[in-house]
Design a protein around this motif. Structure first.
Motif, PDB file in Angstrom:
ATOM      1  N   ASP A   3       0.996  -1.251   0.046  1.00 14.05           N
ATOM      2  CA  ASP A   3      -0.123  -0.006   0.077  1.00 14.05           C
ATOM      3  C   ASP A   3       0.764   1.272  -0.047  1.00 14.05           C
ATOM      4  O   ASP A   3       0.417   2.231  -0.208  1.00 14.05           O
ATOM      5  N   ARG A   4       2.200   0.960   0.158  1.00 14.50           N
ATOM      6  CA  ARG A   4       2.815   2.365   0.322  1.00 14.50           C
ATOM      7  C   ARG A   4       3.244   2.803  -0.885  1.00 14.50           C
ATOM      8  O   ARG A   4       4.030   3.876  -1.021  1.00 14.50           O
ATOM      9  N   VAL A   5       3.053   2.306  -2.140  1.00 14.76           N
ATOM     10  CA  VAL A   5       3.567   2.770  -3.341  1.00 14.76           C
ATOM     11  C   VAL A   5       2.786   4.056  -3.622  1.00 14.76           C
ATOM     12  O   VAL A   5       3.128   4.946  -4.131  1.00 14.76           O
ATOM     13  N   GLU A   6       1.705   4.268  -3.156  1.00 11.68           N
ATOM     14  CA  GLU A   6       0.888   5.589  -3.231  1.00 11.68           C
ATOM     15  C   GLU A   6       1.814   6.643  -2.571  1.00 11.68           C
ATOM     16  O   GLU A   6       1.870   7.973  -3.305  1.00 11.68           O
ATOM     17  N   ARG A   7       2.204   6.419  -1.544  1.00  9.22           N
ATOM     18  CA  ARG A   7       3.087   7.538  -0.784  1.00  9.22           C
ATOM     19  C   ARG A   7       4.435   7.781  -1.981  1.00  9.22           C
ATOM     20  O   ARG A   7       4.474   8.907  -1.959  1.00  9.22           O
ATOM     21  N   ASP A   8       5.092   6.801  -2.464  1.00 10.37           N
ATOM     22  CA  ASP A   8       5.957   7.056  -3.016  1.00 10.37           C
ATOM     23  C   ASP A   8       5.582   7.770  -4.475  1.00 10.37           C
ATOM     24  O   ASP A   8       6.373   8.676  -5.104  1.00 10.37           O
ATOM     25  N   LEU A   9       4.631   7.327  -5.051  1.00  7.66           N
ATOM     26  CA  LEU A   9       3.800   7.818  -6.189  1.00  7.66           C
ATOM     27  C   LEU A   9       3.609   9.556  -6.002  1.00  7.66           C
ATOM     28  O   LEU A   9       3.993  10.437  -6.786  1.00  7.66           O
TER      29      LEU A   9
END
Lengths: 369, 499
Positions: A3-9
């Motif tokens: 779910d953390r890819v949103e953060r990186d995105l």
């Protein structure tokens, strides 16, 4: 799962935004973005968003492939990386990726960077539309909107404050007062309509480069105004000694000879407004670009008269952009300045070259009209 | 968290594939399959296959590009598998059963390779946990020192991440033991006066002049050597920086994490062709001979064709690996190897050669055990194979701005292939001097082997290197056949010829 890819995105998008902002002046002096403009996005080539490493240049390398063909047959096109001189340093900034940026965001960046004030639309029949956004927190509400985290936090706070919380046995029981609910705020969106009327001198003295300046300037004007109004109409007028309405394509490409009578364009604009765009319902923007040559003093006087008595009272903003050309005398800007310099909704800006676009946009749109 | 357990039909398919694979003698870690929707699959893919990574924008960028690729139909990921015990593999939700079975079979090949290939023997088999720990450690650092300094520093580390010693896990390099820098006072110049002499007239006999001279020389050499720092060029630049750069503790941790992860991923880069070839060999074997129903064979053929598709400019590792493995199998089945075969001059006889040796499969298992891409190609690529597969080399033509076919000569093809694989396509760069000019400056040397570095990248990388080293940094390289020294002193770039 991840779910953390949103953060990186989000972080990535933020970086992209930062880069655009940093180099906004440069982007504004380039035509590149305009051609790439999709309907809602622009693709912006960004330098160096990837991470530099000690890596091989591709060209001397070559490689191994598979398939038919004789020695010497071409198999693929180079990307022109090595074209021009091989001098080091000239290649700098050539590694780019393309990032899609929504037009609205671009407008936002433009607004922030140029500190453009939001426009207060005029017109009595402004339609206001309402839009609900779930942004707030309230103490009452339906269960379906219960904010679990906030309720829990309130309960925790209360228990710690009252000493009821035991870290060894962390049981948190919310009571009714702890409950928090999502709530909406109604935002008003003006549904005001706007029309942009572009007028441009197409007499012989306006060359390709001058038109390009106009084109780029117009792109940024539109980007900004679109973010301010729900819908925008755009009309184009060309003039030399006489004026006529044309479509966008013709506007940027037509080249006429002959002299210049600016008043003809102003008259046509005035007629358009009177016929189609009653000032009470419409926010009207006029942009006129020329190289500052006009036919004798008589016509200039007529222009001033039309502006002062007819056009300016009806419209939000009149911008005159004077591009520099080899032949133009550039007198018109001086004359306007002299006669109408004090008028509040008239902006005069000189665009000598591409670097001036940034400042001109700031002058044009900085009034918040 | 959603349930990603295999639904019954896929579980049944897996049981079947699992049975076949074990029957064939594949030996793999337990595999845990998860079915993901495409978005989640791309999320995992942008994290390099792991569910948790430390926060960094490049994962977001990769995700953005992958989703774009997917939206425009340019690229599709069918499968992801990570080298871990137990191993985790991901299936794309909504793929048809044939594809899922093929992916499962393919995955058994990969995990068998991870488990048994020599080059993976040093990798951390609990990387899933390690990655999660790395994420937590970096998150804690972020909480302490703030997001921006950490992100900037990660950028710097990633910019240097390829400067590791890819072979370090497999060999003991005596020269890798860099001593601590000499910090004590300069020793007084006590040149040896030879053995103790009581009577002066004996001096010439006990300490003859040439003996004294050689003793002095020896001592001088010793001293010069210890003045070199590092004593020998260091290939693991990251390790060197960890040991000697003025890093804060948290920076040290970040650099160590980036380096660890690089070493974990390195064997996958070393064995791309072999590993993909092996997995493709097995999905093809298992599907065509066992698992595919008659109704599925067309779908299978289509997917398989997609996997091994070739384009002129890109060598497809799946295709090359698969074909080369099949060639090896065929040759060892027919006994096309050894002195007698190699010395046979009769082309026709060679072609029809068949001793019925039947050693093919056995040889393949040997390949998967011992080889990486370089040794695999070096040992098994034959002129016949190159001809049959229509391999060629290409080069860039400056005048036309086109890539052109350069040659179909076997020797050149093989050389070029090996060349591209050496050091995994990365330039050889060593730390030559950590105290250059006796001013604490860092001097790196690029061992130039015919291909120049990308200069714009190199400059930016030097800038990043300077951020770590804090003193001026230099890179010796070759540009357009002239030896150059690129320097960055914190403000300006310098470039000068050194010949």
């Amino acid at each position: 799962m991840a779910d953390r890819v949103e953060r990186d995105l989000n972080r990535f998008r933020q970086i992209v935004r930062g880069k655009i902002k940093k180099d906004l002046r440069k982007y504004m002096s380039q035509g590149e973005m305009i051609g790439r403009q999709g309907r809602r996005y622009v693709s912006i080539p960004l330098p160096q968003i990837d991470i530099p490493q000690f890596r091989f240049g591709q060209k001397q390398g070559g490689g191994v492939g598979q398939g038919e063909g004789d020695v010497g047959d071409p198999i693929a096109r180079g990307d022109g990386q090595d074209s021009g001189s091989g001098e080091a340093g000239e290649e700098s900034g050539k590694h780019t990726i393309e990032v899609d940026v929504p037009l609205e965001e671009l407008a936002q960046i433009l607004g922030e960077e140029l500190r453009l004030p939001n426009i207060e639309p005029k017109g009595k029949k402004n339609i206001i539309s309402e839009k609900d956004r779930y942004t707030g927190i309230a103490k009452v509400g339906p269960d379906s909107l219960r904010h679990f985290k906030r309720s829990y936090r309130e309960a925790l706070k209360r228990q710690i404050a009252t000493g009821a919380y035991n870290p060894d046995d962390p049981v948190v029981v919310p009571i009714k007062d702890d409950m928090r609910y999502r709530t909406w705020k109604t935002t008003m969106l003006p549904e005001a309509n706007a029309v942009i009327i572009y007028a441009m001198d197409v007499s012989g003295s306006m060359g390709t480069e001058q038109k390009e300046l106009v084109r780029i300037t117009a792109f940024w004007i539109e980007t900004w105004l679109r973010s301010q109004y729900k819908s925008i109409e755009i009309r184009y007028i060309v003039h030399d000694a006489a004026a006529k309405e044309v479509d966008q394509q013709t506007f940027y490409h037509l080249r006429e000879g002959g002299g210049t009578k600016i008043s003809s364009a102003y008259k046509l604009a005035l007629r358009m407004i009177e016929e189609r765009y009653p000032p009470d319902d419409w926010n009207i923007y006029c942009f006129h670009f020329s190289d500052g040559d006009n036919w004798g003093g008589g016509d200039t006087r007529e222009c001033v008269d039309i502006l002062r008595n007819h056009l300016l009272p009806k419209i939000n903003l009149f911008c005159y952009g004077q591009v520099r050309s080899l032949y133009g005398s550039g007198r018109f800007a001086h004359d306007l300045e002299e006669y109408l310099g004090k008028t509040e909704n008239l902006v005069i800006s000189e665009i000598a070259d591409r670097d001036d676009i940034y400042d001109s946009i700031k002058e044009f749109l900085g009034k918040g009209k | 968290m959603r349930n990603t357990k295999l639904p019954p039909d896929l579980q049944a398919a897996w049981n079947e594939i699992d049975g076949y694979a074990r029957e064939y003698g594949l030996d793999y870690f337990p595999i845990s399959f998860e079915v993901l929707d495409y978005r989640t699959l791309y999320e995992v893919a942008s994290f390099g296959g792991f569910p948790t990574r430390y926060p960094h924008w490049r994962f977001g960028m990769e995700f953005d590009q992958m989703i774009k690729g997917h939206t425009y139909g340019l690229s599709v990921i069918y499968e992801m598998v990570i080298n871990n015990n137990p191993s985790y593999a991901y299936l794309l939700e909504g793929n048809d059963m044939t594809t899922q079975k093929m992916v499962m079979a393919h995955v058994t090949g990969h995990v068998d390779f991870f488990k048994n290939n020599l080059w993976f023997s040093h990798t951390n088999r609990h990387m899933l946990d390690a990655m999660a720990n790395h994420a937590v450690r970096i998150q804690k650092i972020i909480d302490r020192v703030g997001h921006e300094p950490v992100e900037d520093f990660i950028d710097v580390c990633l910019s240097l991440e390829n400067l590791i010693d890819y072979h370090a896990p497999y060999i003991q390099r005596p020269e890798a033991q860099t001593p601590v820098p000499v910090t004590e006072e300069e020793q007084p110049d006590d040149l040896p006066e030879g053995l103790k002499v009581d009577r002066r007239y004996m001096q010439g006999y006990i300490n003859p002049p040439d003996f004294l001279a050689s003793e002095r020389q020896k001592q001088q050499d010793e001293r010069n050597r210890s003045r070199n720092f590092p004593e020998h060029p260091q290939k693991d630049v990251l390790l060197f920086l960890m040991n000697y750069a003025p890093l804060e503790r948290w920076q040290h941790t970040v650099l160590e994490i980036v380096r660890d992860e690089m070493y974990y991923f390195a064997p996958q880069a070393m064995t791309k062709i072999t590993n993909e070839g092996w997995a493709s060999y097995w999905h093809s074997e298992i599907m065509t001979k066992k698992a595919a129903r008659a109704s599925e064979i067309v779908d299978f053929a289509e997917h398989h064709a997609g996997v091994v598709a070739t384009s002129p400019q890109r060598m497809n590792p799946y295709k090359l690996g698969l074909e080369l493995l099949r060639d090896v199998e065929d040759r060892w089945n027919k006994g096309k190897f050894g002195k007698e075969y190699d010395e046979c001059q009769d082309f026709a006889a060679k072609r029809a050669w068949d001793t019925g040796a039947g050693l093919g499969r056995q040889k393949l298992f040997e390949v998967r055990k011992f080889h990486n891409d370089i040794t695999f190609i070096d040992e098994f690529l034959t002129p016949e194979f190159a001809l049959e597969q229509k391999l060629f080399t290409f080069r860039y033509n400056r005048d036309t701005d086109l890539y052109e076919i350069a040659s179909r000569e076997f020797a050149e093809i093989k050389q070029k292939l090996l060349y591209r694989l050496t050091n995994f396509g990365q330039p050889f760069i060593h730390v030559q001097d950590g105290n250059y000019g006796n001013r604490g400056e860092l001097y790196l040397r690029h061992r130039h082997e015919g291909v120049d570095l990308r200069i714009d990248y190199a400059r930016d990388t030097l800038r990043n290197l300077h951020k770590i080293w804090t003193r001026p940094v230099h890179l010796e390289t070759v540009i357009d056949e002239k030896k150059r020294l690129l320097s960055f002193d914190g403000r300006d770039y310098g470039e000068r010829r050194i010949d």
